[in-house]
Write a protein that holds these residues in place. Structure first.
Motif, PDB file in Angstrom:
ATOM      1  N   UNK A 240       0.807  -1.204   0.003  1.00 37.40           N
ATOM      2  CA  UNK A 240       0.165  -0.023  -0.013  1.00 37.40           C
ATOM      3  C   UNK A 240       0.926   1.225   0.173  1.00 37.40           C
ATOM      4  N   UNK A 241       2.094   1.080   0.105  1.00 33.81           N
ATOM      5  CA  UNK A 241       3.145   2.089   0.115  1.00 33.81           C
ATOM      6  C   UNK A 241       3.205   2.908  -1.226  1.00 33.81           C
ATOM      7  N   UNK A 242       3.356   4.220  -1.510  1.00 43.10           N
ATOM      8  CA  UNK A 242       3.544   4.847  -2.547  1.00 43.10           C
ATOM      9  C   UNK A 242       4.849   4.122  -3.542  1.00 43.10           C
ATOM     10  N   UNK A 243       5.601   3.879  -3.095  1.00 40.18           N
ATOM     11  CA  UNK A 243       6.739   3.400  -3.791  1.00 40.18           C
ATOM     12  C   UNK A 243       7.010   1.955  -4.117  1.00 40.18           C
ATOM     13  N   UNK A 244       5.921   1.382  -3.776  1.00 47.16           N
ATOM     14  CA  UNK A 244       5.860  -0.384  -3.621  1.00 47.16           C
ATOM     15  C   UNK A 244       6.199  -0.929  -5.291  1.00 47.16           C
ATOM     16  N   UNK A 245       5.572  -0.196  -6.297  1.00 51.87           N
ATOM     17  CA  UNK A 245       5.724  -0.930  -7.614  1.00 51.87           C
ATOM     18  C   UNK A 245       7.018  -0.510  -8.282  1.00 51.87           C
ATOM     19  N   UNK A 246       7.731   0.312  -7.733  1.00 50.83           N
ATOM     20  CA  UNK A 246       8.928   0.768  -8.767  1.00 50.83           C
ATOM     21  C   UNK A 246      10.385  -0.021  -8.712  1.00 50.83           C
ATOM     22  N   UNK A 247      10.539  -0.588  -7.501  1.00 45.22           N
ATOM     23  CA  UNK A 247      11.801  -1.383  -7.470  1.00 45.22           C
ATOM     24  C   UNK A 247      11.657  -2.503  -8.337  1.00 45.22           C
ATOM     25  N   UNK A 248      10.720  -3.266  -8.492  1.00 44.40           N
ATOM     26  CA  UNK A 248      10.300  -4.470  -9.255  1.00 44.40           C
ATOM     27  C   UNK A 248      10.237  -4.147 -10.584  1.00 44.40           C
ATOM     28  N   UNK A 249       9.566  -2.782 -11.058  1.00 41.47           N
ATOM     29  CA  UNK A 249       9.400  -2.556 -12.431  1.00 41.47           C
ATOM     30  C   UNK A 249      10.796  -2.212 -13.048  1.00 41.47           C
ATOM     31  N   UNK A 250      11.640  -1.527 -12.167  1.00 41.22           N
ATOM     32  CA  UNK A 250      13.205  -1.380 -12.618  1.00 41.22           C
ATOM     33  C   UNK A 250      13.903  -2.527 -12.671  1.00 41.22           C
ATOM     34  N   UNK A 251      13.581  -3.645 -12.072  1.00 41.28           N
ATOM     35  CA  UNK A 251      14.220  -4.705 -12.294  1.00 41.28           C
ATOM     36  C   UNK A 251      13.918  -5.366 -13.540  1.00 41.28           C
ATOM     37  N   UNK A 252      12.653  -5.374 -13.866  1.00 45.82           N
ATOM     38  CA  UNK A 252      12.134  -5.933 -15.140  1.00 45.82           C
ATOM     39  C   UNK A 252      12.826  -5.157 -16.403  1.00 45.82           C
ATOM     40  N   UNK A 253      12.724  -3.874 -16.247  1.00 43.72           N
ATOM     41  CA  UNK A 253      13.351  -3.158 -17.467  1.00 43.72           C
ATOM     42  C   UNK A 253      14.803  -3.204 -17.590  1.00 43.72           C
ATOM     43  N   UNK A 254      15.458  -3.572 -16.474  1.00 43.36           N
ATOM     44  CA  UNK A 254      16.947  -3.872 -16.547  1.00 43.36           C
ATOM     45  C   UNK A 254      17.044  -5.080 -17.075  1.00 43.36           C
ATOM     46  N   UNK A 255      16.145  -6.208 -16.506  1.00 39.60           N
ATOM     47  CA  UNK A 255      16.542  -7.471 -17.127  1.00 39.60           C
ATOM     48  C   UNK A 255      16.421  -7.677 -18.480  1.00 39.60           C
ATOM     49  N   UNK A 256      15.397  -7.236 -19.007  1.00 42.89           N
ATOM     50  CA  UNK A 256      14.909  -7.503 -20.242  1.00 42.89           C
ATOM     51  C   UNK A 256      15.424  -6.566 -21.385  1.00 42.89           C
TER      52      UNK A 256
END
Length: 463
Positions: A240-256
């Motif tokens: 429910x925290x504001x920044x909860x989606x960004x760490x994983x989204x960055x990982x996906x972009x970096x990975x692919x």
């Protein structure tokens, strides 16, 4: 680089899926990839491994009764089982017609790190790996709940030592720092109170369970919420925290796609991820379909798996064993099931140090010469005229029988390199001359020399 070849590498590990992407289109190819199931059966190499707490107690009792030599042999057998598990996974990566699930499992394997070296129980590592595979296209929040209650993670991050009156913060800290929010988005009090909520979470036959005797049931404050929280409650509050989606989204972009994605792109896809209630499949679908139309070739350094499996595929080599690949990956710093620390493989520029680049060139020479493994002993044997081990006929995966030298260079360049400048083109034409004769006895060797030169180009290291 041909766009379909580029995305075959990004969504898998080689050029094998390029024709399917071209024929189906990226959207239909993704739909087919998301529908691929996986084998949940227990591999033969794990049949004798401890699988529940009773098995584990019996295993430890047996180990305690052994002398030192017998203990070393038992440890050797467990290490061999771990080796078999690495080979089993590489087989999946190489042979899946739609390998995106395995590519995603590998990303999650490096996000929720849990190593054999620390856990030391092969079955728990296998369970962890299968859990990642099961949730690869599922809900990230639910996966996070499952992971922190897995035996492998409880062991890896020392939650077995986290109990009432003797708090261990490791799992609580990494849940916030590495798995969900990232540094700067929580307080030390959140870590301490989260550790209290996780106290008593210990091993179980089917994953972690709370042990009443060592559980801390005190009321805590977590991100401003007061209550009697346990593992699932913590995750619900985190997401429910504001920044909860960004760490994983960055990982996906970096990975692919991008070694260094822009913050605007991370925010754009992260906000969409939140709107989709942290479902991974729609996030991947949006990223891949939108980024497919952009000219982004060369934005990411290939990891050792992408590099080595692409070459194997292009040379039509079906290895006798995956062990040489496993050894190469370890030498490149990408040891499966054994990342160097909880942060996982660093990626990016760490995949292309001068030493790693040299190792990659050596591997290209090895495969192009028809060999799979090169050791000091094998090198000595190679010096003898009539004793050449591990040799096999190798051919570039290319219909060059009807092609001119420029057509062959163009075809290979289109698959292997994201660009070819004039000087590089001249170098290639020096290898494959204008009077190249496809029917000549040494024609295949000449094309192999061209291929070997191409895969040593800096551009081939990029994707």
């Amino acid at each position: 680089m041909n766009r379909n070849s580029l995305w075959s590498l990004r969504l898998g590990f080689s050029n094998q899926q390029a024709a399917s992407i071209e024929k189906m289109g990226i959207s239909k190819f993704l739909d087919a990839s998301f529908k691929v199931d996986f084998d949940s059966s227990l591999p033969d190499f794990l049949k004798n491994s401890p699988k529940n707490l009773a098995d584990l107690r019996a295993f430890r009792q047996k180990n305690a009764a052994l002398d030192q030599d017998q203990k070393k042999e038992l440890q050797r057998q467990e290490a061999l089982t771990s080796l078999e598990m690495k080979a089993w996974w590489i087989d999946k990566m190489r042979n899946e017609p739609f390998p995106l699930r395995e590519k995603m499992t590998l990303l999650l394997h490096n996000h929720f790190v849990s190593t054999f070296q620390k856990v030391k129980i092969n079955y728990w590592i296998f369970e962890h790996n299968q859990l990642l595979r099961k949730h690869a296209f599922g809900n990230f929040k639910e996966l996070t709940k499952a992971i922190i209650k897995s035996n492998a993670m409880i062991r890896y991050l020392d939650n077995i030592d986290n109990r009432k009156g003797k708090i261990n913060e490791n799992l609580s800290r990494e849940l916030l720092e590495l798995f969900t929010l990232g540094i700067g988005n929580y307080t030390e009090d959140d870590i301490k109170n989260g550790a209290k909520a996780l106290a008593g979470l210990s091993f179980g036959d089917k994953g972690g369970i709370y042990r009443d005797r060592i559980t801390d049931d005190s009321e805590i404050i977590y991100f401003g919420k007061k209550g009697y929280f346990k593992a699932d409650d913590l995750v619900d509050i985190i997401f429910k925290q504001k920044n909860s989606p960004y760490l994983f989204t960055r990982k996906v972009l970096q990975w692919f796609i991008y070694d260094t994605p822009s913050e605007e792109l991370v925010a754009y896809y992260g906000d969409y991820f939140r709107k989709q209630n942290f479902e991974i499949q729609p996030l991947l679908e949006k990223i891949f379909t939108e980024e497919f139309d952009k000219k982004t070739a060369g934005s990411k350094i290939k990891n050792p798996l992408e590099y080595s499996l692409q070459i194997l595929s292009e040379l039509q080599i079906n290895p006798r064993s995956n062990r040489p690949i496993i050894a190469f990956l370890k030498g490149q710093g990408m040891d499966l099931f054994n990342q160097p620390n909880v942060k996982g493989w660093e990626g990016g520029k760490s995949w292309l140090t001068s030493q790693i680049y040299l190792q990659r060139n050596n591997l290209a020479d090895l495969y192009c010469s028809g060999r799979e493994i090169l050791s000091p002993k094998a090198t000595a044997m190679m010096m003898e005229e009539n004793n050449r081990p591990n040799l096999r006929r190798t051919a570039v995966n290319l219909n060059w029988k009807q092609g001119t030298n420029k057509q062959i260079i163009s075809d290979l360049s289109d698959r292997l390199l994201f660009q070819v400048d004039k000087d590089t083109q001249k170098d290639f034409e020096t290898i494959l001359k204008y009077d190249f004769d496809a029917d000549a006895q040494n024609a295949n060797q000449v094309v192999l020399r061209l291929f070997n030169a191409m895969v040593k180009e800096p551009e081939f290291q990029l994707i």
